[in-house]
Design a protein around this motif. Structure first.
Motif, PDB file in Angstrom:
ATOM      1  N   SER A  26      40.023  36.763  44.561  1.00 21.63           N
ATOM      2  CA  SER A  26      40.428  36.639  45.595  1.00 21.63           C
ATOM      3  C   SER A  26      40.317  35.101  46.418  1.00 21.63           C
ATOM      4  N   LYS A  27      41.183  34.466  46.589  1.00 14.12           N
ATOM      5  CA  LYS A  27      41.186  33.121  46.766  1.00 14.12           C
ATOM      6  C   LYS A  27      39.852  32.737  48.054  1.00 14.12           C
ATOM      7  N   THR A  28      40.435  33.405  48.890  1.00  7.29           N
ATOM      8  CA  THR A  28      39.483  33.371  50.304  1.00  7.29           C
ATOM      9  C   THR A  28      38.364  34.304  50.256  1.00  7.29           C
ATOM     10  N   ASP A  35      44.529  24.785  46.753  1.00  7.76           N
ATOM     11  CA  ASP A  35      45.507  25.594  47.846  1.00  7.76           C
ATOM     12  C   ASP A  35      46.916  25.095  47.491  1.00  7.76           C
ATOM     13  N   THR A  50      38.372  37.244  51.405  1.00  7.27           N
ATOM     14  CA  THR A  50      38.746  37.896  52.424  1.00  7.27           C
ATOM     15  C   THR A  50      39.640  39.138  52.468  1.00  7.27           C
ATOM     16  N   THR A  92      37.481  32.514  42.942  1.00  5.22           N
ATOM     17  CA  THR A  92      37.690  32.493  44.353  1.00  5.22           C
ATOM     18  C   THR A  92      37.097  31.111  44.605  1.00  5.22           C
ATOM     19  N   THR A  93      37.500  30.477  45.825  1.00  2.00           N
ATOM     20  CA  THR A  93      37.206  29.142  46.279  1.00  2.00           C
ATOM     21  C   THR A  93      35.960  29.265  47.269  1.00  2.00           C
ATOM     22  N   ASN A  94      35.762  30.540  47.800  1.00  2.00           N
ATOM     23  CA  ASN A  94      34.684  30.813  48.791  1.00  2.00           C
ATOM     24  C   ASN A  94      33.332  31.225  48.030  1.00  2.00           C
TER      25      ASN A  94
END
Length: 524
Positions: free
Chosen positions: A203-205, A257, A207, A238-240
């Motif tokens: 999941s990239k975010t 992004d 969330t 992920t980036t998070n």
């Protein structure tokens, strides 16, 4: 910004041509009148041969469509995308999934200044990801890899891992969990042991509601089953990084992004692919896609396969009025190919507003659907051959078998050829039940073999085809605002299912919510 196709000079010419010739074109006559029809309307692109000759167009049609592409500025729009300009206008982002498969040090004409650093970052992250993939492949203690993601974080990797099963490392099983329905995760977990399982949370975010619900349930299961060392058995794509660390996940691989979800299997989201087929296999996968990128970038429009396919899609959708396209891969390993293309095309081009915000005067994306080859023949092909609607068919066939069983491949390929032939030639009968009208369109794409390289090229071909049709329609193919409203309402309704509050709801939703909360109603 590209010019909308319906606002160009070739558009009314195409409409007049359709009324005069296109509507009544008979492919059987077209072949009889043009001995070179197959040669003209088929071509070899990198790793993919395509026969477009059994489609409802002629040379004049194609010439007018090529004029349309020029008038819309497709070439300029393509070059802007490849150079890293922010062509995703609603989010002010570049669209650079092609950079993920560009070799290190390669510069293209018009590259924006940031490109060199972006490419260096890509290869740094890719190198770390592939090194980790090799560690997992060589770890005999890990027997099961579970990818938890949804949308682009599931469909692409799932499709590719299944398609390349002949290249997968032995001794490891791969599982994909996307649905928030706990049945799916529960079914997978029943066959696992914590000490031999690696979970990949994509999941990239970090969330995404469905993904995080499944991830937390997987962590709870891991703990309840006596699992030790979350850091070893969970990795995040992920980036998070902070959110992942809060769950005890310290191995993370990020992306940027300018990588859209449905274009992300080339990035860290492709980690399950890399674990399955190895670092070299993944590089071959990227190389096949890059070869198709170069074809798309350099081939003249008339010999540019993604352009020809995109033009044909607009011709069918806006002039013939065909509302869907059937996808039938004649290779069982491509069982998730149709589902992957559904997101790629329908999430990209299923829109009614142009880039400038105006409402389009023409319709856009067709509905994509389908199933593997001969299974479909015994299900929905009846409608393709004799239904009232004309539904273009697209077949993907593979010349070389990926199994040792004698006789099967010849029968499979014969069936693929027979379907395209039968759709075109039809069969005349005085008995209406046995009459086949024929003159129904199909495209056949042929791979020599199903390998990481050829699969990469095939996927990139479809990505660029979607770009071309979206560019012609003048829409932004790289946002997906249409998925947001349902997510927002679901959060509200989840709380209401707990509280029973129906204030402000429409009558149907209020009634359904009350029934779901009623034990008597649910059992009734």
């Amino acid at each position: 910004m590209p010019t909308r196709c319906d606002q160009t000079a070739p558009w009314p010419l195409l409409a007049a041509h359709f009324d005069a010739q296109g509507r009544s074109l008979d492919m059987r006559q077209a072949f009889a009148q043009d001995a070179q029809r197959f040669a003209h309307f088929s071509q070899q692109a990198p790793h993919v041969f395509a026969d477009l000759s059994k489609n409802l167009w002629g040379r004049e049609t194609e010439a007018l469509l090529l004029d349309l592409a020029r008038a819309c500025g497709v070439e300029q729009h393509r070059d802007a995308m490849l150079a890293g300009e922010a062509i995703n206008t609603t989010e002010n982002r570049a669209v650079l999934h092609t950079l993920l498969r560009r070799p290190i040090g390669v510069a293209l004409p018009g590259d924006v200044p940031e490109t060199a650093q972006r490419l260096a970052d890509v290869h740094h992250t890719q190198g770390a990801m592939l090194q980790y993939a090799e560690q997992v492949r060589n770890d005999a203690a890990i027997t099961d890899v579970v990818n938890i993601g949804i949308g682009g974080s599931d469909l692409g990797p799932h499709m590719a891992v299944r398609a390349l099963e002949e290249f997968r490392t032995p001794g490891k099983r791969f599982h994909f969990v996307s649905n928030v329905d706990g049945h799916e995760l529960h079914h997978v977990l029943k066959g696992l042991r914590p000490e031999s399982t690696l979970f990949l949370v994509a999941s990239k975010t970090f969330t995404t509601a469905e993904t995080m619900t499944n991830a937390r349930s997987a962590l709870a299961w891991f703990d309840a089953q006596g699992g030790r060392d979350v850091a070893r058995h969970f990795a995040a794509l992920t980036t998070n990084v902070e959110a992942a660390a809060a769950l005890g996940i310290t191995t993370t691989f990020g992306f940027w992004d300018w990588v859209g979800g449905r274009y992300s299997l080339w990035s860290a989201i492709g980690l399950p692919i890399a674990i399955a087929i190895g670092a070299q296999g993944f590089r071959d996968f990227l190389a096949g896609a890059h070869a198709m990128d170069e074809h798309f970038r350099t081939a003249p429009l008339a010999q540019n396969l993604p352009v020809r396919l995109g033009l044909l899609d607009v011709w069918y959708r806006n002039f013939h009025g065909f509302t869907s396209r059937c996808i039938a891969p004649y290779h069982a390993a491509l069982g998730r190919y149709s589902a992957y293309l559904q997101q790629l095309e329908m999430e990209s081009n299923g829109k009614r507003v142009a880039q400038g915000g105006s409402t389009l005067a023409c319709v856009t994306s067709p509905v994509l659907w389908g199933e593997p080859g001969t299974n479909g023949q015994h299900a929905f092909f009846q409608m393709l051959h004799q239904g009232a609607d004309v539904l273009p068919l697209e077949i993907v066939a593979v010349r070389q078998a990926s199994h040792p069983l004698p006789g099967h491949q010849q029968k499979l390929l014969a069936n693929a050829l027979a379907q395209t032939q039968a759709l075109m030639v039809g069969k005349t009968s005085d008995d209406g039940h046995r009459h086949f009208p024929g003159n129904r369109p199909s495209t056949l794409m042929l791979l020599d073999s199903l390998t990481p390289t050829s699969l990469g090229a095939l996927i990139a071909l479809q990505e660029h085809r979607v770009f071309v049709s979206g560019s012609l329609w003048g829409i932004n193919s790289f946002d997906q605002w249409g998925v947001e409203l349902g997510k927002v309402l679901a959060k509200d309704l989840e709380a209401r299912l707990e509280s029973g509050d129906v204030a402000g709801l429409d009558g149907s939703t209020a009634g359904l919510l009350a029934r779901l909360r009623s034990v008597e109603g649910c059992g009734g």
